[in-house]
Design an enzyme around this catalytic site. Sequence first.
Site, mmCIF file in Angstrom:
data_model
loop_
_atom_site.group_PDB
_atom_site.id
_atom_site.type_symbol
_atom_site.label_atom_id
_atom_site.label_comp_id
_atom_site.label_asym_id
_atom_site.label_seq_id
_atom_site.Cartn_x
_atom_site.Cartn_y
_atom_site.Cartn_z
ATOM 1 N N MET A 35 0.806 -1.219 0.000
ATOM 2 C CA MET A 35 0.000 0.000 0.000
ATOM 3 C C MET A 35 0.843 1.274 0.000
ATOM 4 O O MET A 35 0.311 2.370 -0.123
ATOM 5 C CB MET A 35 -0.947 0.017 1.203
ATOM 6 C CG MET A 35 -2.067 -0.995 1.110
ATOM 7 S SD MET A 35 -3.416 -0.678 2.288
ATOM 8 C CE MET A 35 -2.598 -0.939 3.853
ATOM 9 N N SER A 36 2.146 1.162 0.133
ATOM 10 C CA SER A 36 3.017 2.334 0.213
ATOM 11 C C SER A 36 3.154 3.018 -1.139
ATOM 12 O O SER A 36 3.659 2.415 -2.096
ATOM 13 C CB SER A 36 4.398 1.905 0.705
ATOM 14 O OG SER A 36 5.367 2.895 0.412
#
Length: 222
Positions: free
Chosen positions: A11-12
């Site tokens: 998700m980064s």
Amino acid sequence: MPTPTLYYFPMSPPARSVLLLIRELELPMNLKVVNPMAGETRTEEFMRMNPQHTIPTLDDNGFYLAESRAILSYLIDAYRPGHTLYPNIPKEKALINRVLHHDLGSFYPKFFGTIGALFSGTATEISEEMKTNAQKSLTDLENYLVRNDYFAGENPTIADLSLLPTIASAVHCGLDLTNYKRLNAWYESCKSLKGFQEDQEAARQVGEYLRSKFPAGLEPLN
């Protein structure tokens, strides 16, 4: 030569920018998920590679490199020198670097700082100051698109790959990008990137996670 390894978290946004490059160039890469929220970036092994314990982190056969924008430029120079995503032409490279520096020093901390505060729970609502800062950061970003279809010219570069995951996350968190005409047109153009749909899935996960903590998402920014 052994294949490099990228340590990342799905998700980064910074990690996803490197994934976009890997997909676009079809670069051989070992991908290893590390979860910073579970302390996996603070192990002795990881800290030897990256004392700042940030993601993404690249291990290119014992050459360790952190900071997504540095990784983007390094992978081009090392494995696809002169590629149009980061051409070996000083003036074109300078325009790309200008956007990357703006992203790192201004846009990402100002804009994603708003999302980050909601993620971490340090903020339970979007204040007027947060709203003003976020909107200004988007307007400032639009200025790079006044003369170009992409952020550093008429073709995609690593400047676009750096910015896309943050913008995509914001869209899936409730930001109405149609309020920013040039940004919206750019976002539509980015659909031609090989990794766009994969990044969309990660952006949806960001949106779901944020709304689980803050149901209104980024709708107050609209």
